[in-house]
Design a protein around this motif. Structure first.
Motif, short mmCIF file in Angstrom:
data_model
loop_
_atom_site.label_atom_id
_atom_site.label_comp_id
_atom_site.label_asym_id
_atom_site.label_seq_id
_atom_site.Cartn_x
_atom_site.Cartn_y
_atom_site.Cartn_z
N ILE A 167 -6.05 -1.48 1.91
CA ILE A 167 -5.77 -0.91 0.59
C ILE A 167 -5.72 -2.00 -0.46
CG2 ILE A 167 -4.04 0.28 -0.77
CD1 ILE A 167 -5.55 2.16 0.90
N GLU A 168 -5.08 -3.11 -0.10
CA GLU A 168 -5.04 -4.22 -1.06
C GLU A 168 -6.43 -4.75 -1.30
OE1 GLU A 168 -2.23 -7.30 -0.33
OE2 GLU A 168 -0.59 -5.92 0.04
N GLN A 173 -1.78 4.23 -1.35
CA GLN A 173 -2.75 4.31 -0.28
C GLN A 173 -3.52 5.62 -0.33
OE1 GLN A 173 -1.17 3.04 3.35
NE2 GLN A 173 -2.80 3.87 4.58
N LEU A 200 -5.98 5.62 -3.36
CA LEU A 200 -7.18 4.78 -3.33
C LEU A 200 -8.17 5.20 -2.27
CD1 LEU A 200 -5.69 1.27 -3.97
CD2 LEU A 200 -7.11 2.59 -5.47
N CYS A 228 -7.89 1.71 -12.06
CA CYS A 228 -7.54 0.32 -12.34
C CYS A 228 -6.03 0.13 -12.38
CB CYS A 228 -8.15 -0.12 -13.67
SG CYS A 228 -9.87 -0.57 -13.50
N ALA A 242 0.83 -1.20 0.00
CA ALA A 242 0.00 0.00 0.00
C ALA A 242 0.86 1.24 0.00
CB ALA A 242 -0.91 -0.01 1.22
N CYS A 245 -1.06 -2.44 -6.69
CA CYS A 245 -0.96 -2.91 -5.31
C CYS A 245 -1.88 -4.06 -4.98
CB CYS A 245 -1.15 -1.78 -4.31
SG CYS A 245 -2.64 -0.87 -4.50
N ALA A 246 -2.60 -4.59 -5.93
CA ALA A 246 -3.46 -5.73 -5.62
C ALA A 246 -2.60 -6.99 -5.49
CB ALA A 246 -4.50 -5.91 -6.71
N PRO A 247 -3.07 -7.96 -4.71
CA PRO A 247 -2.29 -9.18 -4.55
C PRO A 247 -2.37 -10.06 -5.78
CG PRO A 247 -4.34 -9.33 -3.35
CD PRO A 247 -4.27 -7.95 -3.88
N ALA A 254 -8.15 -2.33 -3.60
CA ALA A 254 -7.61 -2.45 -4.95
C ALA A 254 -8.17 -3.71 -5.63
CB ALA A 254 -6.08 -2.52 -4.90
N GLN A 255 -8.21 -4.80 -4.87
CA GLN A 255 -8.68 -6.04 -5.46
C GLN A 255 -10.14 -5.94 -5.87
OE1 GLN A 255 -6.85 -8.56 -6.40
NE2 GLN A 255 -8.76 -9.25 -7.30
N TYR A 270 -11.71 -3.22 -6.74
CA TYR A 270 -11.79 -2.40 -7.96
C TYR A 270 -11.48 -3.22 -9.19
CZ TYR A 270 -12.14 2.10 -5.57
OH TYR A 270 -12.56 3.16 -4.82
N LEU A 271 -10.57 -4.18 -9.04
CA LEU A 271 -10.18 -4.98 -10.20
C LEU A 271 -11.10 -6.17 -10.44
CD1 LEU A 271 -6.32 -5.13 -9.74
CD2 LEU A 271 -7.61 -3.76 -11.35
N SER A 277 -4.71 0.24 -8.87
CA SER A 277 -5.13 -0.97 -8.16
C SER A 277 -4.27 -2.14 -8.58
CB SER A 277 -6.59 -1.30 -8.45
OG SER A 277 -7.41 -0.23 -8.09
N ARG A 278 -3.99 -2.21 -9.87
CA ARG A 278 -3.20 -3.34 -10.34
C ARG A 278 -1.82 -3.31 -9.70
NH1 ARG A 278 -4.54 -3.09 -15.97
NH2 ARG A 278 -6.63 -3.47 -15.22
#
Lengths: 414, 389
Positions: free
Chosen positions: B208-209, A28, A31, A54, A2, A60-62, B212-213, B215-216, A57-58
């Motif tokens: 936050i993760e 952080q 978002l 998007c 984040a 920091c997304a897992p 983000a997830q 949103y995706l 998000s990409r």
């Protein structure tokens, strides 16, 4: 993840500069804002902001992995999924031992054997993999100054006499146990957050925090307003850091907890059974002083903490010599109870005494079972027996058959 | 065509310029054309073209919404909705009492929240549902895939393997009993490996993760269109610390809930969230209530609370638009109201081989279902006992 800077999220340079003028530098910050705020800050249209969102998000997304991939990865390295406790029945019930990658909590009255369990676990972690250990170093964070190096050597020498036959091996083992004495909440948190590099450099395979409850209860008096929230915050933050370390390095984390007297009627969740005078159902009673009025003894640190730990083992007194180990919360094991005593070589499981065992407890293959299944209850409210109550209860204890759950009356109840 | 310029989703700077230049309706913009627009308000021709494209997109959207009588994505009659709901499947939980109070199982296109004390079985239910959603249609399932978003680190693969193996065996038994063509065919592709490879796991470490997830998620679900279940295990955990600003938390949670509702509706999937319980300290008593506050209670359509009563686990349906509030017990041990028969069966269930245990249980259950014909007798156990056999 984040705290990743937006620059590294592949946003254009000028956009990053523009955002930093509004104090938005990390993913952080980005978002957290709503759509309108983002449009104002970036100066772009709705659809472009959606695309930006998007993109960030990409960043920091897992990563996605299917359950199948997780299973394959585990099966490649099966021995490293658990730390075997060498207490056979316990390992069987827990599908291997203390699980790696999650938090395990040991709680119980003072003097029951929590620190002994931790010392034993530290010896086990240093053993080579062929003997069921993890072949690595141990980080032992001691907040009560209860760690005794002599006891460590005694346990090692008596439990594995053939392996620790020379001074040198003992010396080697003690070198790989790193002890930290932390006496305040702040220092514990600081230590935990700085562990990452040490774990890598020293090849640590087990983290023990003994005990997390003592620092928290010293500093946070829940009777004061606001302290309850701060305490929960501290515990939650500590739990998430430890979970991160446990998962990232796939190592077990063992924590010890204390007990508290809860003045409500413990077993009932609806506390309207509490009389108005007992308005401190969450307060810390004197730990370990046994039952008080209508109160009962349960694990300390409250309900939220019970959510954070993945496995909870409760140690309690049973009679003068033996103690009991309960598996109160586990994602893979049912409720079980074991008897043990503490001896020179650490904890030793006992076969169920004939005196207390009714015929119903015997398995169909005729062996006495040490693994007693019993009807457990909410792990946060499970009552724990302390020392002075056991003397009273030993001979009046008709309760034992009912806690082992195999009486015929159970089958007719729905 | 008469839409006001100020309401268009353009960049704020451009919008401000348009308004100050005196443009009022969309019609005027379209009449001016890109070159005229760029000269009048002082932006480049490319930017003007973009503005007009946005305007046209919006107008087109408006037009379809006003002229079309039905068939637009968010508008339909109640009859159409009824037909849809009746044709829709449920995700069964394999515990008939729980399915009964839910009205058949976990509903698609709705958000279901499961709250409970620690250790009561919320994650077990989620893992169970992630396997159950994949049951082929000929066995009464939904034949979908599952997305599992884990924030607490409680997703244990070995447990899912056990549950999946038990489910496959159960289906095998049914197929052998009925000997139907399509069932046997479906079984060829229904195995533990296939179940595991259709569960998509994400491990989110903080809020936050998680944001983000989510949103995706729409993009992910358009790529994997067979997903019928989204599980967020532990929506409370990341939001319960690090938040000094509670209004920010409420806003983020609301945004999250809205996103999930959109996902549930657009992709016809069920969304399951698990929540924790927190202690609310009242005047003279304290009670356990679901965490995250009162306003979060509005987010979920269906709310289930799992709790303890001494050593009995109970499930209460706390909020539902179509079913009435009720509480059912669920057991870990075998407990069917036939008394004597079970006393003699007990020996069987003490077998050390877990899979054999489960086979016997399932045989018992399916024969009982045939006998009772689903009339009133509800053996309220089943998959909850496979969790801990």
């Amino acid at each position: 993840m984040a705290a990743k800077k937006l620059r590294r999220a592949m946003l254009s340079q000028e956009l990053c500069e523009r955002l930093s003028r509004h104090q938005i530098t990390t993913c952080q910050d980005f978002l957290r804002l709503s759509f309108l705020e983002l449009m104002k800050v970036t100066g772009q249209s709705y659809y472009d902001v959606r695309k930006l969102l998007c993109k960030v998000s990409r960043a920091c997304a897992p990563k996605m992995q299917t359950a199948y991939e997780m299973k394959l990865r585990k099966s490649v390295n099966p021995s490293s999924a658990f730390l075997s406790t060498t207490l056979h029945s316990l390992d069987e019930v827990l599908h291997g031992g203390v699980p790696c990658g999650s938090l395990t909590e040991i709680t119980g009255p003072p003097g029951c054997g929590k620190t002994q369990f931790c010392i034993m676990a530290s010896v086990l972690a240093t053993l080579p993999v062929s003997m069921g250990g993890l072949d690595g170093a141990v980080i032992y964070i001691d907040t009560e100054s209860a760690f005794s190096a002599e006891r460590l050597i005694e346990i090692a020498g008596n439990r594995f006499p053939t392996y620790f036959d020379s001074e040198e091996k003992l010396f080697c083992m003690t070198c790989s146990i790193h002890l930290y004495r932390e006496l305040t909440c702040g220092s514990v948190l600081k230590r935990i957050t700085s562990l990452e590099e040490e774990i890598i450099s020293k090849k640590v395979k087990l983290i023990i925090v003994d005990s997390i409850a003592s620092v928290v209860r010293k500093e946070f008096d829940t009777k004061l307003q606001g302290n309850l929230i701060e305490r929960s915050n501290f515990l939650a933050r500590g739990a998430s850091v430890l979970k991160y370390l446990a998962e990232e390095f796939s190592i077990p984390v063992i924590l010890t907890n204390q007990i508290t007297t809860s003045l409500s009627n413990g077993l009932a969740i609806q506390a309207d059974l509490v009389s108005p005078a007992d308005d401190l159902s969450l307060s810390e009673g004197a730990s370990g002083s046994g039952k008080r009025k209508s109160g009962c003894v349960t694990a300390a640190l409250g309900n939220t903490w019970s959510h954070s730990v993945n496995t909870r083992l409760i140690l309690q007194y049973h009679d003068l010599l033996t103690r009991q180990l309960l598996v109160a919360k586990s994602p893979v094991a049912p409720f079980s109870a074991f008897f043990y005593t503490i001896e020179k070589s650490g904890l030793v499981l006992q076969v169920c005494q004939k005196l207390l065992c009714t015929p119903l407890l015997q398995r169909s293959d005729g062996k006495d079972q040490t693994n007693l299944t019993w009807e457990g209850t909410n792990p946060a409210l499970q009552t724990i027996r302390v020392r002075n109550t056991t003397l009273k209860d030993t001979f009046l204890d008709a309760a034992l058959p009912s806690t082992t759950g195999e009486t015929p009356s159970n089958t007719s109840c729905l | 065509m008469q839409r006001d310029v100020g309401s268009l989703p353009l960049a704020p700077a451009v919008r401000a310029r348009l308004v100050s230049a005196g443009f009022q309706s969309v019609q005027e913009l379209l009449e001016t054309g890109p070159c005229g627009l760029s000269k009048e308000i002082g932006i480049s021709k490319e930017e003007a073209l973009e503005v007009l494209q946005v305007v046209r997109q919006e107008c087109h959207g408006d037009a379809t919404r006003t002229t079309a009588r039905s068939g637009a994505s968010r508008k339909c009659t109640a009859l159409e909705l009824l037909e849809e709901e009746q044709a829709q499947g449920f995700i069964i939980t394999f515990c008939s009492a729980l399915d009964n109070i839910l009205g058949g199982g976990v509903q698609l296109t709705k958000i279901t929240e499961v709250c409970g004390a620690p250790g009561v079985g919320k994650t077990q239910l989620c893992m169970q549902l992630a396997v159950d959603v994949q049951i082929p249609e000929c066995f009464g399932g939904v034949a979908g895939e599952a997305v599992f978003i884990d924030t607490e680190g409680s997703f244990i693969v070995d447990r899912v393997v056990d549950i999946a193996a038990a489910c496959v065996q159960h289906c095998h038994l049914i197929a052998e009993a009925h000997q139907e063509e399509d069932q046997l065919k479906a079984l060829e592709t229904f195995s533990v490996e296939s179940i595991l490879s259709h569960i998509y796991c994400f491990r989110c470490r903080d809020y936050i993760e998680l944001l983000a997830q989510v949103y995706l998620l729409p993009d992910f679900l358009s790529e994997h269109s067979k997903v019928r279940l989204v599980v967020v295990d532990g929506i409370a955990f990341p939001f319960r610390h690090e938040f000094e600003d509670l209004s920010l938390r409420t806003r983020l949670l609301n945004g999250l809930a809205q996103q999930l509702i959109i996902v549930a509706n657009d992709h016809k999937s069920a969304v399951i969230l698990t929540n924790q319980m927190t202690t609310r300290i009242g005047q003279s008593q304290s009670t356990l209530v679901p965490a995250l506050g009162e306003s979060w209670g509005h987010a979920a359509t269906v709310r289930l609370i799992f709790h303890w009563d001494n050593s009995q686990r109970l499930a209460t349906l706390y909020k539902s638009p179509s079913q009435k509030e009720s509480t059912v017990p669920y057991h870990i041990t075998v407990s069917i109201p036939f008394g004597l028969e079970i006393a003699s069966c007990k020996g069987i269930f003490r077998h050390t081989d877990k899979s054999v245990n489960y086979v016997f249980l399932v045989l018992l259950f399916s024969s009982l279902m045939n006998i009772t014909g689903n009339t009133g007798m509800s053996p309220d156990l089943l998959i909850f006992c496979t969790f801990s056999l």
